[in-house]
Enzyme design. Structure first.
Site, PDB file in Angstrom:
ATOM      1  N   GLU A 170       4.213  -4.986   8.743  1.00  0.00           N
ATOM      2  CA  GLU A 170       3.646  -6.270   8.523  1.00  0.00           C
ATOM      3  C   GLU A 170       3.636  -6.355   6.869  1.00  0.00           C
ATOM      4  OE1 GLU A 170       2.342  -4.723  10.904  1.00  0.00           O
ATOM      5  OE2 GLU A 170       2.258  -6.200  12.884  1.00  0.00           O
TER       6      GLU A 170
ATOM      7  N   PHE B  95     -10.545  -5.666  22.480  1.00  0.00           N
ATOM      8  CA  PHE B  95      -9.203  -4.881  21.998  1.00  0.00           C
ATOM      9  C   PHE B  95      -8.521  -5.693  20.832  1.00  0.00           C
ATOM     10  CE2 PHE B  95      -4.415  -4.404  22.966  1.00  0.00           C
ATOM     11  CZ  PHE B  95      -4.540  -3.037  22.296  1.00  0.00           C
ATOM     12  N   GLN B  96      -8.002  -4.951  19.909  1.00  0.00           N
ATOM     13  CA  GLN B  96      -7.525  -5.430  18.646  1.00  0.00           C
ATOM     14  C   GLN B  96      -8.175  -6.699  18.070  1.00  0.00           C
ATOM     15  OE1 GLN B  96      -3.287  -6.171  19.665  1.00  0.00           O
ATOM     16  NE2 GLN B  96      -2.778  -3.969  19.259  1.00  0.00           N
TER      17      GLN B  96
ATOM     18  N   LYS C 193      -6.946 -16.947  20.152  1.00  0.00           N
ATOM     19  CA  LYS C 193      -5.840 -17.148  20.832  1.00  0.00           C
ATOM     20  C   LYS C 193      -5.874 -18.335  21.668  1.00  0.00           C
ATOM     21  CE  LYS C 193      -2.854 -14.547  24.190  1.00  0.00           C
ATOM     22  NZ  LYS C 193      -2.498 -13.330  24.964  1.00  0.00           N
TER      23      LYS C 193
ATOM     24  N   MET D  44       6.260   8.366 -12.817  1.00  0.00           N
ATOM     25  CA  MET D  44       4.935   7.738 -13.672  1.00  0.00           C
ATOM     26  C   MET D  44       3.712   8.553 -13.488  1.00  0.00           C
ATOM     27  SD  MET D  44       4.280   5.548 -15.972  1.00  0.00           S
ATOM     28  CE  MET D  44       5.309   4.153 -16.260  1.00  0.00           C
TER      29      MET D  44
END
Ligand SMILES: Cc1ncc(C[n+]2csc(CCOP(=O)(O)OP(=O)(O)O)c2C)c(N)n1
Ligand SMILES: [Mg+2]
Lengths: 95, 578
Positions: free
Chosen positions: B50, B112-113, B162, B484
Site C-alpha cells: 500500500e 478483525f482488521q 463496509k 547520506m
C-alpha cells in the site's frame, strides 16, 4: 508570555473537537484549560454571523474555550493554525 | 439513476475525472472491489504494497496537477498507507485516500482488521471524513476532492465502513453540482494594496533575490513568475521542491538553495536586502539558524496559507492568495509602473553573484572524465543522464546523496518534471512515484534516480511494472552504503559508520530485475559509462535498471554548517569551509 483565552466556533460534528485539541499537541503548545458546549443561544452570536455572512442554528456549532500561556507571535500562529482546520468557523482571542 | 453504495462510490470518482485508482484489496474493501470489476471507466492499478499505492498516486499528482487516488483495505492496508499520506502532506500534494473500515456495528469492538484510521492519520491529513451512511457518499467524495485540490493542497482520507458500500441496497444517485463548505474559504485573490506595498519595496531594492518553492508549482504559477522576472531581471533561486518553476537554463537562475544549495544561491540569500518568497515556507533546510538568516533583508512573502507566513521568519509584507493570481496582479501593476524600474540599480549585485558563481559554483563538466584510473563520480552519472535525455525527462528520486546530486546536476526547465519527497524525505518514494508518472505520460521518458538503499524500500513494485508494462529507467547510483548517513557520520561522528553499510549483502540487481522480466545493465568503469547509459536509454519498451557503481567516499557539497551556522557558512569540500 501571558495567559490567553482562545474562542473557537466549530461545526458540531464528530471528530471536529479532536482536530483542535490534537493540533495543540502536534505543534507543541500546551492546553491549560478547555471547555466545550453546543451553542444554543444563537442570538448572542450576531457579530460572528455577520463577520462570516451566515446564519447559525441551535446546536449546529460548538463553542470551545481554551486557555494557554504563549507569546504574541505564537498566539497569532496558533490562531492561524486553528482557523485553517476545515471544521472551524472562527478562532480568535477572547479578551 | 439507482445505485448501491459501492457503485455510487466508483461513479463519484468517475464523475470527478479519476483515471487511475492505485490500490490493494482486502476484506473491508471487497464490496468496492466488486464495483470496480463491473465497470471500465477507471483503471485500477494493483500495487504490491500500500505504500507503493500512495507514492504512485502522489507521483501522478505531482506530474499532472490532478489529485492522486488511493484505495486500501482496513487495518494493515490503512496503516501501510500512512507513510505515503505523510509524504504527500509534507509536500502539499492533492490526494484522496479511500480506506475500507469494518462494518459500522463493529466499530470500537477491536474487530478483525479494525484500526482507527481517522485517528492515526489526523496529524498528516488536510482533512478526513468517516462515511456514516451510503447516501452521503457522493457529497463526501465531492467535498474531499474540493478540499484536496483547493487552497494549499493536501491529502484527504475517507474512511468507509463496509456496510455503507453493500451491494444490496439501492439509492438515488444524485451528486451535488457544486461544493460549498461554509467553514472553508482559502484566499484566492490578493489584496491589491499589499501588492502596491510590495512593489514599492521592489523598486527600492539593490540586492534582491526571488526565492520560489513548491507552492508556486502547486499554483501553476510558472508563466507568471517568468513574466515577473522578464520585468525585473532579479536573481532567482528555487527550493528543492521548486526546481523547474523557473527555467534552470535562464541566465538569472542561481540553482537550488539551502542545505545542499549552490554557493551563489546561499550567498545571495544571506546578503540580500530584499527576499521575495513565492510559495516557499522558510523551513530549516533553507534558513539554517533562523536568527542568523539574511540579516539585512526585507521579506515579501506570497502564499496561499496564512499559517506559513511569519511562522519562522517574520515577513515585512504578506500577500495572501493563490500565488498565480498574486503574481498576475503584481505583473499588471508593475507594467503600469514600468518606467520606474531602474535595472541598472541591481547591476553591481548581479556582477557580485556572477563572481560567486565563478568562484565556487558547481562543476557541470565532470561527465567528461573517461579515465579508469578514477572511480565513477555519482555527479557525472546524473550529468550523463541529463545529456542523454536532453534535459526533458521526468525525473523521480529517492532520498540521500543521489537525490541531492540529481537536484544539483539535472537542470529542470519546466515545472512538475522533478518529483521527489522533499518535506518528509521518504526513502522508497522514487520507483512507485515513477509508475504514477509513467501511467500519466506513457510516451514521455521517466527516469528514477535512486540509491541501492532507497530502491530496496519499495522494490516489490518492480512486479507492478511488469504487470502494467511500465518502461521506466531506473538509475541506481550504487555506493554500497546509506551514503547520506555515512556522510554525516564522516563529518560529525569521527567517521564511525554505525549501521550504514551492508557488508556484502546486496542482491545481484541485474539478476533480480531480470527475474521480473526487466532489463539490467551494470556499469563499473568510467570508460563504459556513456556508452552503456546510451544503450540503456535506447530501449523503450521495457523497464531498464542500470546499476552504476560509484565512488563510495564521495560527499555532497556545498553543505551548510550546522548547528549555529548561517546561510553563508558552508562546507565546499571535505577540507574547505567558508
Ligand atoms: C524511510 C527512511 N528511513 C531512513 C531515512 C534516513 N536516511 C536518509 S538518507 C539515507 C541513506 C539513503 O541511502 P541510499 O538510498 O543508498 O542513498 P545514498 O545516500 O547512498 O545516495 C537514510 C537511511 C529516510 N530518509 N527514510
Ligand atoms: Mg547508497
Amino acid at each position: 508570555m501571558m495567559q490567553r483565552k482562545i474562542l473557537v466556533i466549530l461545526e458540531n460534528k464528530p471528530g471536529a473537537l479532536a482536530r483542535v485539541v490534537g493540533l495543540f499537541h502536534q505543534r507543541g503548545y500546551n492546553i491549560e484549560s478547555l471547555h466545550v458546549d453546543p451553542v444554543k443561544d444563537v442570538e448572542n452570536y450576531k457579530e460572528i454571523e455577520d463577520s462570516l455572512d451566515l446564519k447559525l442554528q441551535e446546536n449546529e456549532v460548538s463553542k470551545l474555550l481554551i486557555t494557554t500561556t504563549v507569546s504574541d507571535n505564537l498566539l497569532r500562529q496558533i490562531l492561524r493554525q486553528i482557523n485553517k482546520l476545515i471544521d472551524v468557523l472562527i478562532a480568535k482571542e477572547e479578551i | 439513476m439507482k445505485l448501491a453504495g459501492n457503485d455510487m462510490l466508483i461513479q463519484s470518482l468517475v464523475d470527478e475525472g479519476v483515471e487511475f485508482l492505485f490500490g490493494y484489496p482486502g476484506g473491508a474493501a471487497l464490496h468496492i472491489y466488486d464495483a470496480i470489476f463491473n465497470q471500465n471507466e477507471l483503471q485500477h492499478i494493483l500495487v504490491r504494497h500500500e505504500q507503493g499505492a500512495t507514492h504512485a498516486a502522489d507521483g501522478y499528482a505531482r506530474a499532472t496537477g490532478k489529485p492522486g487516488v488511493v484505495l486500501v483495505t482496513s487495518g494493515p492496508g490503512a496503516t501501510n498507507a500512512i507513510t505515503g499520506i505523510a509524504t504527500a502532506f509534507m509536500d502539499s500534494i492533492p490526494m484522496v485516500v479511500l480506506s475500507g473500515q469494518v462494518a459500522s456495528h463493529l466499530i470500537g469492538t477491536d474487530a478483525f482488521q479494525e484500526t482507527d484510521m481517522i485517528g492515526i492519520s489526523r496529524p498528516i491529513v488536510k482533512h478526513s471524513f468517516s462515511i456514516e451512511s451510503a447516501e452521503e457518499i457522493p457529497r463526501v467524495i465531492k467535498e474531499a476532492f474540493h478540499i484536496a485540490t483547493s487552497g494549499r493542497p493536501g491529502p484527504v482520507v475517507i474512511d468507509i465502513p463496509k456496510d455503507t458500500t453493500a451491494p444490496d441496497k439501492l439509492f438515488n444517485y444524485d451528486p451535488p453540482k457544486s461544493v460549498k463548505i461554509r467553514s472553508y474559504n482559502p484566499p484566492v485573490e490578493p489584496d491589491p494594496k499589499q501588492i502596491e506595498r510590495a512593489i514599492s519595496e521592489i523598486l527600492k531594492a539593490k540586492k534582491p533575490v526571488i526565492y520560489a518553492g513548491g507552492g508556486a508549482i502547486n499554483s501553476n504559477a510558472s508563466e507568471e513568475l517568468y513574466e515577473l522576472n522578464e520585468l525585473l531581471n532579479f536573481p532567482v533561486t528555487n527550493t528543492l521542491m521548486g526546481l523547474g518553476v523557473y527555467p534552470a537554463s535562464k541566465k538569472r537562475f542561481m540553482g537550488m538553495l539551502g542545505m545542499h544549495g549552490t554557493y551563489q544561491s546561499n550567498m545571495a540569500m544571506h546578503n540580500a536586502d530584499l527576499i521575495i518568497a513565492i510559495g516557499a515556507r522558510f523551513d530549516d533546510r533553507i534558513t539554517n539558524t533562523p536568527d542568523l538568516f539574511a540579516p539585512n533583508a526585507k521579506i515579501i512573502h506570497f502564499d496561499v496559507d496564512q499559517s506559513s507566513v511569519s511562522k519562522i521568519i517574520e515577513a515585512n509584507i504578506a500577500v495572501f492568495g493563490q500565488v498565480k493570481n498574486s503574481l498576475r496582479e503584481i505583473n499588471k501593476q508593475l507594467k503600469e509602473k514600468i518606467n520606474l524600474i531602474d535595472k541598472s540599480k541591481i547591476e553591481p549585485w548581479l556582477d557580485q553573484i556572477d563572481e560567486w558563481t565563478s568562484l565556487h559554483g558547481l562543476n557541470h563538466e565532470l561527465y567528461k572524465e573517461t579515465s579508469d584510473n578514477n572511480m565513477i563520480m555519482p555527479q557525472s552519472v546524473v550529468q550523463h543522464v541529463y545529456q542523454i535525455t536532453n534535459g526533458s525527462a521526468f525525473v523521480t528520486s529517492d532520498v540521500g546523496q543521489h537525490q541531492m546530486f540529481a537536484a544539483q546536476y539535472y537542470h529542470f526547465d519546466k515545472p512538475r518534471y522533478w518529483i521527489n519527497s522533499g518535506g518528509l524525505g521518504t526513502m522508497g518514494f522514487g520507483l512507485p512515484a515513477a509508475m504514477g508518472v509513467k501511467l500519466a505520460y506513457p510516451d514521455e521518458e521517466v527516469v528514477c534516480i535512486t540509491g541501492e538503499g532507497s530502491i530496496q524500500m519499495c522494490i516489490q513494485e518492480l512486479s507492478t511494472c511488469t504487470q502494467y508494462n511500465l518502461p521506466i529507467k531506473i538509475i541506481n547510483i550504487n555506493n554500497e552504503a546509506l551514503g547520506m548517513v555515512k556522510q554525516w557520520q564522516d563529518m560529525s561522528y569521527g567517521g564511525r559508520h554505525s549501521e550504514s553499510t551492508y557488508q556484502s549483502s546486496l542482491p545481484n540487481f541485474i539478476e533480480l530485475v531480470e527475474s521480473y522480466g526487466h532489463v539490467g545493465f551494470k556499469i563499473e568503469k568510467n570508460s563504459d559509462l556513456k556508452e552503456t547509459l546510451e544503450e540503456a536509454f535506447s530501449i523503450n519498451d521495457k523497464l531498464v535498471f542500470v546499476d552504476v557503481y560509484v565512488d563510495p567516499s564521495e560527499h555532497v557539497y556545498p553543505m551548510l554548517v550546522a548547528p549555529n551556522g548561517s546561510l553563508k557558512d558552508m562546507w565546499l569540500s571535505k577540507d574547505k569551509k567558508v
